[in-house]
Write a protein that holds these residues in place. Structure first.
Motif, PDB file in Angstrom:
ATOM      1  N   GLU C 175       8.923-101.775   5.664  1.00 54.68           N
ATOM      2  CA  GLU C 175       9.305-102.777   6.659  1.00 54.68           C
ATOM      3  C   GLU C 175      10.678-102.463   7.254  1.00 54.68           C
ATOM      4  OE1 GLU C 175       6.971-106.084   3.936  1.00 54.68           O
ATOM      5  OE2 GLU C 175       9.013-106.528   4.591  1.00 54.68           O
ATOM      6  N   ALA C 176      11.444-101.636   6.534  1.00 56.70           N
ATOM      7  CA  ALA C 176      12.750-101.184   7.022  1.00 56.70           C
ATOM      8  C   ALA C 176      13.028 -99.829   6.389  1.00 56.70           C
ATOM      9  CB  ALA C 176      13.846-102.179   6.643  1.00 56.70           C
ATOM     10  N   ILE C 177      13.953 -99.099   7.008  1.00 57.35           N
ATOM     11  CA  ILE C 177      14.347 -97.772   6.514  1.00 57.35           C
ATOM     12  C   ILE C 177      15.823 -97.802   6.152  1.00 57.35           C
ATOM     13  CG2 ILE C 177      14.656 -95.321   7.179  1.00 57.35           C
ATOM     14  CD1 ILE C 177      11.699 -96.092   6.887  1.00 57.35           C
ATOM     15  N   VAL C 178      16.154 -97.228   5.007  1.00 58.56           N
ATOM     16  CA  VAL C 178      17.558 -97.062   4.628  1.00 58.56           C
ATOM     17  C   VAL C 178      17.881 -95.575   4.707  1.00 58.56           C
ATOM     18  CG1 VAL C 178      19.200 -97.223   2.711  1.00 58.56           C
ATOM     19  CG2 VAL C 178      17.604 -99.105   3.146  1.00 58.56           C
ATOM     20  N   SER C 192      16.477 -96.880  14.831  1.00 60.75           N
ATOM     21  CA  SER C 192      15.934 -98.239  14.833  1.00 60.75           C
ATOM     22  C   SER C 192      15.199 -98.508  16.144  1.00 60.75           C
ATOM     23  CB  SER C 192      17.078 -99.239  14.638  1.00 60.75           C
ATOM     24  OG  SER C 192      16.571-100.542  14.638  1.00 60.75           O
ATOM     25  N   GLN C 193      15.798 -98.100  17.249  1.00 57.60           N
ATOM     26  CA  GLN C 193      15.137 -98.305  18.542  1.00 57.60           C
ATOM     27  C   GLN C 193      13.878 -97.447  18.658  1.00 57.60           C
ATOM     28  OE1 GLN C 193      18.556 -97.576  20.947  1.00 57.60           O
ATOM     29  NE2 GLN C 193      19.173 -99.723  20.976  1.00 57.60           N
ATOM     30  N   GLU C 194      13.990 -96.228  18.181  1.00 56.81           N
ATOM     31  CA  GLU C 194      12.859 -95.307  18.277  1.00 56.81           C
ATOM     32  C   GLU C 194      11.645 -95.788  17.490  1.00 56.81           C
ATOM     33  OE1 GLU C 194      14.070 -91.345  17.461  1.00 56.81           O
ATOM     34  OE2 GLU C 194      12.021 -90.610  17.148  1.00 56.81           O
ATOM     35  N   PHE C 195      11.897 -96.321  16.298  1.00 55.95           N
ATOM     36  CA  PHE C 195      10.773 -96.671  15.429  1.00 55.95           C
ATOM     37  C   PHE C 195      10.451 -98.165  15.421  1.00 55.95           C
ATOM     38  CE2 PHE C 195      12.020 -92.516  13.756  1.00 55.95           C
ATOM     39  CZ  PHE C 195      10.782 -91.890  13.741  1.00 55.95           C
ATOM     40  N   LEU C 197      11.887-100.742  13.982  1.00 57.91           N
ATOM     41  CA  LEU C 197      12.098-101.519  12.742  1.00 57.91           C
ATOM     42  C   LEU C 197      13.542-101.332  12.323  1.00 57.91           C
ATOM     43  CD1 LEU C 197      10.178 -99.705   9.822  1.00 57.91           C
ATOM     44  CD2 LEU C 197      11.634 -98.640  11.505  1.00 57.91           C
ATOM     45  N   PRO C 198      14.055-102.209  11.460  1.00 56.77           N
ATOM     46  CA  PRO C 198      15.467-102.079  11.094  1.00 56.77           C
ATOM     47  C   PRO C 198      15.725-100.765  10.346  1.00 56.77           C
ATOM     48  CG  PRO C 198      14.600-104.243  10.443  1.00 56.77           C
ATOM     49  CD  PRO C 198      13.436-103.403  10.877  1.00 56.77           C
ATOM     50  N   VAL C 199      16.782-100.078  10.740  1.00 56.86           N
ATOM     51  CA  VAL C 199      17.237 -98.869  10.057  1.00 56.86           C
ATOM     52  C   VAL C 199      18.665 -99.128   9.611  1.00 56.86           C
ATOM     53  CG1 VAL C 199      17.711 -96.394  10.279  1.00 56.86           C
ATOM     54  CG2 VAL C 199      15.697 -97.401  11.411  1.00 56.86           C
ATOM     55  N   ILE C 200      18.918 -98.990   8.326  1.00 57.69           N
ATOM     56  CA  ILE C 200      20.200 -99.408   7.755  1.00 57.69           C
ATOM     57  C   ILE C 200      21.012 -98.196   7.343  1.00 57.69           C
ATOM     58  CG2 ILE C 200      21.278-100.612   5.808  1.00 57.69           C
ATOM     59  CD1 ILE C 200      17.988-101.889   6.500  1.00 57.69           C
ATOM     60  N   ASP C 201      22.251 -98.170   7.803  1.00 54.65           N
ATOM     61  CA  ASP C 201      23.200 -97.149   7.402  1.00 54.65           C
ATOM     62  C   ASP C 201      24.139 -97.757   6.367  1.00 54.65           C
ATOM     63  OD1 ASP C 201      25.523 -95.444   7.329  1.00 54.65           O
ATOM     64  OD2 ASP C 201      26.357 -96.784   8.867  1.00 54.65           O
ATOM     65  N   GLY C 202      24.307 -97.068   5.250  1.00 55.91           N
ATOM     66  CA  GLY C 202      25.111 -97.617   4.160  1.00 55.91           C
ATOM     67  C   GLY C 202      26.589 -97.731   4.458  1.00 55.91           C
ATOM     68  N   VAL C 203      27.123 -96.848   5.309  1.00 59.03           N
ATOM     69  CA  VAL C 203      28.562 -96.902   5.579  1.00 59.03           C
ATOM     70  C   VAL C 203      28.910 -98.212   6.287  1.00 59.03           C
ATOM     71  CG1 VAL C 203      30.479 -95.831   6.824  1.00 59.03           C
ATOM     72  CG2 VAL C 203      28.790 -94.394   5.655  1.00 59.03           C
TER      73      VAL C 203
END
Lengths: 244, 244, 244, 244, 244, 244
Positions: C175-178, C192-195, C197-203
């Motif tokens: 449901e999301a990518i880290v 995130s825009q490409e796929f 769904l939410p894409v989370i960057d840890g920094v």
């Protein structure tokens, strides 16, 4: 000499020979391996039902081995059949080959796969993997091999075992392989060289654990779960086993 | 002779002597114990911060031991400091004393208690207990002892250790006790006799595991998590450690 | 201004630039991001061995940052290298980017997948996922990318990352990518825009957690596991790090 | 200005005032806190039954807040009442105060204790602790306080809360305390100073998580478990809530 | 006669008929099945949002059933919607069909697969599987069927259900199948014969659990988590539900 | 009539009478309870060793019961002795009283305590609690009672049982009590009234589960773990048990 009884809980003597070979291969010079074939119960152990009927024969041999001076015993069936009962009965350490193999694998790999014989043994071994705290680290696969077919070079059993190891490496990212049947005990070294990763045989692993506990002067705790059986009467054909 | 390096990752040589004594007590006649004191880092390891600074000194000694022919190494600190890094670096088996002690206890008891030194070490050891799959079986207690005070007979440290064992038996229904510090390695036998239950020292346990892996011909898997470090540059004072 | 030190525990300054960019993108107007490159240790962190040698350089920078007035620190390596040691050392909050990313993902998705660089980092990150209580929710995949190749637009690294995200959506029902590497910090928005769904960057996630703790007036507990290191001597090249 | 709706899912406006106070205390200058009292349902939420009847009123306010431009919402009840339903309904991030408090505590302490009001709330919160992956780290205690008695300085409620914190420190070795009720939101700072360890209030913690997600540009995933409700008819008094 | 209320928490009467049929098929001769359709809320329950709005209608019917002499109640939605709230409200036993189905499957199979309708229901059911302690034994699959399409023989829904069962047997090694929607209640027998393995319907399973608890003289514990709701005011449209 | 065999796997007929009484108390009018005493093995089952020798006698009776037309069987020992073997052997459902009691308790309470007889049975029952997925919900206590002393009104056994229930309520916040021995089967109703909370007896619970499975038309899955035993020879005194 330290005497370690290695009990094959099925009644097939040729399988005991394979087990004894693997045990002696790794035993210390100061260890005497006493291979024992159970005289009562199934000719091979494939699933929960066979396990139940292997117990009296197995426990008789463990009791006898301890009375005759064994310093430790190994139960050479990958289901760790009767392990808790044997520990409650004995003072000497008793080692199961599944437990020993998993523990040994965990010292040299983070993730590993057990390859066992029959599909009906997969879930029982998964339960052991869970019980020994390895659920996040080990997978279990069945190669669809009858236990005794391992002894027949023309059965195709070893080819099926190889195919399943190939799958374990490709699909599970296995870092090591655990052989999930005492009847595979003689194959570890060959397969390790063939596949280029550690392949662990539980019989050898268990012998080394037994030696370790003896050298450490440790015996089974008699407080709590493994307290000595209470003296009582056993009825019928099993009366001889009553704790005294 | 099989050479097993037993590395004390702190820099206190007197503690290495205690460790070496415990290691030799249980080693096979064919094993040569090579005790090593780290030359760089904390004089004792009490908590996460000390652990971090024990790593370079520890890993240097493990690398050196392997190059000089050791067949296996033991990390003699109950936090299993640097264990994963050491396994990634080495081909020979590397054993942590916490892992070895827990595994050993699990062969002879269902429920057991680790008694460690400082409260600040309790949670790190609880995390190891969890990692090694023993969370349902082992509790951890701190006796509130400074590590180096174990060497001083007048410090009261051993009395506090005894009191905590008494509590573990009464309150945890412990079936066995694991000594949670390499500095306690010489006490296992005495305490076992005093309390009438198995008392496990991790140093001895780890030596036997190291011997077992060597006899089984097993080395650390180089697939996956313990793959050899990639060749790269390390900057500054640690440049010497860069994988080549 | 609240000063937040963002420490790159490897020594590659160009990667620190990527990290600083991602940190500043999301920082509050009242936050000053202090990007720091470690001066000692590996040029990239790929597996347990590199991790060990990143610690002294990392801890030196965190200590220095706190003394110079930082209110919090972020460790910008997805292995959360040295996190516990840093928390034991510092009073200010210290945030790991893996922990922050997982926590952030869990607020907006039930199931998610971490995509990291090298296969050898997969298991260490799985261990973190387990430690942070996300074992039932998050899977980890490796895209088979060298960390520093992320900086080279012609390396094909980003394409491999994209392919692995496609698989995570199809096979894991993610449901999301880290993003499982600090070197991917600048890609979250685009992916995130490409796929869709939410894409989370840890920094970025860690910077916000650091700001949150500062605003809440919370600092690292000094009771128990993160108690301040005991004053003691450190030997050899690491003597400067001895707690005083 | 970023508008964050902070919804009190019970209908007691004085408790909303306490919540709003705690929220504003920690909100960024660029955040506008929109406190909302539910107009439908129980005057306080104490156990599973009250929770069920807080849902329609709560979800109405969250839907309204999103339509009126809120960027995120906080559910200010420690049972995280209706959290999953709210996330399925909304695109904006929705934060529960229990989840936020546990996550926040985990950044600064390894072991901590939640002190809640009524015994009947203890098990529901234990279930949340388990769900959020903190089962090995957090204990839950009930101080035997009615929720609304927290507002009455003469009720003895705060003294009972203090006594339970004393027990948590002594018996649980708590490194931090989490206040397990939105009605305690104003007490965190005082109790932290009094007891010398971090005391975390979920309302403040949740506001900061909401701000973090907004700054990171993250919204609730609409794939899988939180997919938008399917358009359908709702019957009877709840027809207005039917997804369109 | 023992009266067991079987509540369909959605408002679709034709689905209640299917449920009643399945309930009566297995009920004891001494049991009177009282089928009830909720009069308030969603026409079908597909995900967390619908669940929330099914609660008031569901709890009204359960309260009414108990006042009118029902000995037990079944909640006939596989999400076990409102189960904890219903138990806190009622003295009579209340059974969820998911819980009952899983428990029943576990008596006759070690590993089994739940096949549910929509992907958005998969994660909620996985959470129930986890809550009921079956995480290591049961997998959940979605057949991508709208709940109400199960009533339309031309919708293709049953074919999709069959295909997913085929996959469960082949890929999960499922030993039994659990039908993961009350709308499938009439299909268990047919599918069991077709696929040659046990197929469990939760409605029937729950009726038998309800009968069992009644025969055992057991009612919901009123200590702790299911203590009776405290008397208090409920505001607005839900005032009628206030505990008295 | 549905015939349900209730097997006492120990050889003490007076205990079978207690079990039969409890079974008939709750059985449906259409159920015929067939109480059976094992003719082979221990007079009482207290720990792992006794368990092992109860198996052949138990399995003989279960096989016989199925051949003579029983529709289901109950194993009336709280260790669930031989449950997996019996299920592999039989087509009819086989129910263990521990499993049935835990499942039943879980429908009416969130947290409960099992009170068993001997300390040596505590850990085996804890392992069952874990296996049945109740580790977070159920505690196990031993009242330090010999199994057969339950039959002697002057033994003080029942007083010790009562004391342990008092402790479970006070210290565990138990919401219900599970009686952890078949020999306590007649006490459930009295103790429930005395202590004002549900008290569950496993024998009654198991009879109702057996009836439920029969009514649902469900039999043990013969795919996977419970596949029928493979035809093979059994040696020695156990030859009669060989699968044919």
């Amino acid at each position: 000499m330290t005497r370690i009884a290695v009990i094959n809980p099925n009644t097939t003597a040729s399988m005991t020979a394979t087990i004894a070979y693997a045990a002696r291969l790794v035993a210390a010079p100061t260890t005497e391996i006493i291979p024992v074939t159970s005289s009562m119960g199934p000719v091979s152990i494939e699933g929960y039902y066979d396990e139940a009927f292997a117990l009296p024969g197995l426990l008789r041999e463990i009791g006898k081995a301890e009375r005759e001076g064994a310093a430790a015993a190994v139960i050479a069936c990958f289901d760790d059949t009767g392990l808790d009962a044997a520990r409650a009965m004995a003072r000497m350490p008793v080692i199961g080959i599944c437990e020993a193999a998993l523990v040994t694998a965990a010292f040299i790999a983070k993730r590993f796969t057990v390859v066992t014989t029959m599909e009906r043994s997969r879930v029982p071994i998964e339960e052991l993997v869970h019980r020994y705290g390895m659920a996040g680290r080990a997978r279990v696969r069945a190669a669809n091999i009858a236990v005794l077919s391992l002894e027949d070079p023309n059965s195709g059993a070893r080819d099926r075992l190889r195919s399943e190891i190939v799958r374990a490496i490709a699909e599970d990212n296995a870092e090591a392989i655990v052989l999930g049947c005492a009847g595979m005990a003689d194959l570890a070294k060959t397969l390790s060289q063939e596949f280029g990763l550690p392949v662990i045989d539980g019989v050898g692993a268990a012998v080394k654990q037994a030696e370790a506990l003896v050298a450490l002067g440790l015996t089974t705790s008699k407080r709590g779960a493994y307290a000595a059986p209470l003296v009582k009467r056993y009825e019928g054909a099993l009366a001889e086993f009553a704790p005294v």
